[in-house]
Design a protein around this motif. Structure first.
Motif, PDB file in Angstrom:
ATOM      1  N   LEU A 142      -3.537   8.783 -10.685  1.00  0.00           N
ATOM      2  CA  LEU A 142      -4.120   7.583 -10.077  1.00  0.00           C
ATOM      3  C   LEU A 142      -5.199   6.966 -10.967  1.00  0.00           C
ATOM      4  CD1 LEU A 142      -4.349   8.807  -6.373  1.00  0.00           C
ATOM      5  CD2 LEU A 142      -2.772   7.122  -7.310  1.00  0.00           C
ATOM      6  N   ALA A 179      -2.687  -1.089  -3.770  1.00  0.00           N
ATOM      7  CA  ALA A 179      -3.709  -0.091  -3.470  1.00  0.00           C
ATOM      8  C   ALA A 179      -3.002   1.175  -2.998  1.00  0.00           C
ATOM      9  CB  ALA A 179      -4.684  -0.593  -2.409  1.00  0.00           C
ATOM     10  N   ILE A 180      -3.684   2.319  -3.123  1.00  0.00           N
ATOM     11  CA  ILE A 180      -3.073   3.603  -2.810  1.00  0.00           C
ATOM     12  C   ILE A 180      -3.983   4.396  -1.886  1.00  0.00           C
ATOM     13  CG2 ILE A 180      -2.259   5.801  -3.770  1.00  0.00           C
ATOM     14  CD1 ILE A 180      -2.406   3.157  -6.263  1.00  0.00           C
ATOM     15  N   ILE A 181      -3.368   5.009  -0.866  1.00  0.00           N
ATOM     16  CA  ILE A 181      -4.052   6.010  -0.048  1.00  0.00           C
ATOM     17  C   ILE A 181      -3.622   7.374  -0.582  1.00  0.00           C
ATOM     18  CG2 ILE A 181      -4.308   7.012   2.254  1.00  0.00           C
ATOM     19  CD1 ILE A 181      -3.700   4.245   3.406  1.00  0.00           C
ATOM     20  N   PHE A 182      -4.570   8.120  -1.119  1.00  0.00           N
ATOM     21  CA  PHE A 182      -4.314   9.438  -1.695  1.00  0.00           C
ATOM     22  C   PHE A 182      -4.724  10.477  -0.657  1.00  0.00           C
ATOM     23  CE2 PHE A 182      -6.040  12.619  -5.079  1.00  0.00           C
ATOM     24  CZ  PHE A 182      -4.988  13.461  -4.811  1.00  0.00           C
ATOM     25  N   ILE A 221       3.190   3.996  -7.254  1.00  0.00           N
ATOM     26  CA  ILE A 221       1.833   3.771  -7.747  1.00  0.00           C
ATOM     27  C   ILE A 221       1.799   2.544  -8.644  1.00  0.00           C
ATOM     28  CG2 ILE A 221       0.023   4.709  -9.257  1.00  0.00           C
ATOM     29  CD1 ILE A 221       0.793   7.504  -8.182  1.00  0.00           C
ATOM     30  N   VAL A 280       0.862  -1.179   0.000  1.00  0.00           N
ATOM     31  CA  VAL A 280       0.000   0.000   0.000  1.00  0.00           C
ATOM     32  C   VAL A 280       0.899   1.230   0.000  1.00  0.00           C
ATOM     33  CG1 VAL A 280      -1.725   1.333   1.269  1.00  0.00           C
ATOM     34  CG2 VAL A 280      -1.875  -1.170   1.219  1.00  0.00           C
ATOM     35  N   SER A 340      -3.658   4.952 -13.631  1.00  0.00           N
ATOM     36  CA  SER A 340      -3.001   3.724 -13.158  1.00  0.00           C
ATOM     37  C   SER A 340      -3.957   2.541 -13.114  1.00  0.00           C
ATOM     38  CB  SER A 340      -2.414   3.939 -11.760  1.00  0.00           C
ATOM     39  OG  SER A 340      -3.433   3.946 -10.769  1.00  0.00           O
ATOM     40  N   TYR A 390      -7.763   3.296  -5.366  1.00  0.00           N
ATOM     41  CA  TYR A 390      -7.200   4.309  -4.475  1.00  0.00           C
ATOM     42  C   TYR A 390      -8.309   4.889  -3.602  1.00  0.00           C
ATOM     43  CZ  TYR A 390      -8.905   8.053  -7.614  1.00  0.00           C
ATOM     44  OH  TYR A 390      -9.683   8.899  -8.361  1.00  0.00           O
ATOM     45  N   LYS A 397      -5.348   1.472 -10.552  1.00  0.00           N
ATOM     46  CA  LYS A 397      -5.253   0.849  -9.234  1.00  0.00           C
ATOM     47  C   LYS A 397      -6.353   1.388  -8.317  1.00  0.00           C
ATOM     48  CE  LYS A 397      -1.406  -1.367 -10.194  1.00  0.00           C
ATOM     49  NZ  LYS A 397      -0.114  -1.055  -9.585  1.00  0.00           N
ATOM     50  N   LEU A 454      -9.946  -0.320   2.694  1.00  0.00           N
ATOM     51  CA  LEU A 454      -8.653  -0.564   2.063  1.00  0.00           C
ATOM     52  C   LEU A 454      -8.325  -2.058   2.036  1.00  0.00           C
ATOM     53  CD1 LEU A 454      -5.832   0.446   1.013  1.00  0.00           C
ATOM     54  CD2 LEU A 454      -5.118   0.440   3.405  1.00  0.00           C
TER      55      LEU A 454
END
Length: 433
Positions: free
Chosen positions: A106, A84-87, A79, A4, A109, A113, A111, A158
């Protein structure tokens, strides 16, 4: 284990939130000393699901600052590699053009997020956060990285988006991962081990991303060798190789039993190597440090001792780690490295009978009991090894809350002395009797 990444522009509270998720206040211990800034690696879990966490530097578009340009490349790479991404954005500044740039990155991508609106610590700021719907998200999460409010809902969603871990076969060969900085000699080390006679090796589809498990079966040893040395071809040629090396090491460490940490003797045990070392230690993996290119170093009769003492100093308090000085070019001690890795693996899977453990440890504890705390005496009457893949022990006491870290280290050191856990992290739990 899933990865992450926390991304966003500078000064939105990413590092503070990172510290809270890994439950460590001293984030500097996770920092990688590279060409960029504000980059941390850690391990976290939520609702029983573990994941690796990466705190990237602040993303800045169009800057002439060379450091910010490097950070931007690494954010893009994080990324690309993350599951997974926390923006993270900032409610005080509202929606900025920079936020929109990151959001577009994002979306491209593909992915999953999660938009985290930080610094929301009052009902008024809850109302102010509504403007972030303008970023085209169906849902955002209002949080405060300082006190942790709102993070539960974010983490619930998440972990649902993270891929399920592949099932591990009941019986499989030990897995040794060769990790380290680029150009430290990892590929040459593996080639020297395999030699030209390749009929003894078979390629097996690896479980880690972009790596290959090679079955090694020579000279009485049999294990899977995880090669993280090769840099895969990508459409983005501007990637940062140092950062990419660590990203690959994260994947490899999660799926191995022992790491062979190769360092360049001419560069020493620097911050990048230390970062990989501590990742392995926190994941309870066996560790063997290989000092390569030792033939290129000008030496006297103290050089080896001095280098070993320096490395152990940097590894404190986990200093019970084998260090092997090798030269891949001359094949000096490369098989000693494998022998040592096998010994570390055997130490990691070692099981101590409960009766033997108590007969050995209780007299030591009786002779050197935990110090008094507020006039109360702590008594430890029983201990046992836990059924974990790595050495973990439970010691049962009448007042476990009064047993502090220094005494746990004392117990660990005695266990190492009596039972030989060289190269393997040992976990001590003090539980209520």
């Amino acid at each position: 284990m899933s990865i992450v990444a926390i991304v966003g522009r500078p000064n939105v509270g990413k590092s503070t939130f990172f510290n809270r998720l890994i439950q460590r206040r001293e984030a500097i211990t996770d920092a990688t000393s590279g060409v960029t800034r504000d980059r941390h690696y850690g391990k976290s879990d939520w609702n029983g699901k573990e994941f690796s966490l990466i705190d990237t530097g602040g993303y800045v578009v169009g800057s002439d600052d060379i450091f910010e340009a490097e950070i931007d490349k690494q954010v893009e790479l994080a990324i690309d590699e993350a599951d997974a991404i926390i923006f993270m954005v900032d409610v005080e500044s509202g929606v900025t053009g920079m936020d929109q740039e990151v959001a577009e990155l994002l979306r491209k991508s593909g992915k999953p997020y999660f938009l985290a609106v930080n610094k929301v610590d009052s009902s008024k700021r809850e109302n102010d956060a509504v403007e972030f719907y303008a970023m085209g998200v169906e849902k955002y999460y209002t949080i405060s990285s300082i006190n942790g409010s709102g993070s539960g809902d974010l983490l619930d969603d998440l972990v649902k988006a993270l891929p399920d871990e592949p099932e591990v076969e009941a019986v499989e060969l030990p897995r040794f991962a060769v990790v380290g900085r680029p150009n430290a000699g990892k590929s040459s080390f593996i080639n020297a081990l395999l030699g030209k006679d390749r009929f003894v090796v078979t390629d097996i589809a690896g479980t880690t991303r972009d790596s290959m498990d090679t079955k090694y079966d020579r000279f009485g040893f049999e294990f899977n060798l995880v090669d993280t040395a090769g840099i895969r071809k990508k459409s983005k040629v501007k990637e940062d190789l140092e950062f990419y090396s660590v990203m690959r090491s994260v994947r490899a460490i999660e799926h191995c039993d022992v790491i062979l940490l190769v360092l360049d003797a001419t560069r020493g045990f620097d911050g990048q190597v230390q970062s990989i070392f501590w990742l392995a230690q926190r994941n309870n993996k066996g560790i063997v440090i290989l000092v390569n290119k030792w033939d290129l170093v000008e030496k006297d009769n103290q050089s080896t001792k001095d280098m070993e003492a320096y490395i152990r100093e940097q590894c404190e308090p986990f200093t019970d780690v084998p260090i092997v000085f090798i030269s891949v070019l001359t094949k000096q001690r490369i098989f000693k490295a494998i022998e040592t890795a096998v010994e570390v693996y055997q130490n990691r899977v070692k099981k101590i009978k409960t009766s033997v453990l108590n007969e050995t440890m209780l007299p030591i504890i009786s002779a050197f009991p935990p110090p008094q705390y507020k006039g109360k005496f702590v008594k430890i009457k029983y201990c046992t090894q836990l059924p974990t893949p790595y050495p973990a022990f439970a010691f049962f006491a009448n007042l476990p809350q009064y047993v502090k870290e220094p005494y746990k280290r004392f117990i660990e050191n005695k266990l190492r002395k009596e039972f030989d856990f060289n190269g393997v992290p040992v976990t001590i739990y003090i539980r209520k009797k």
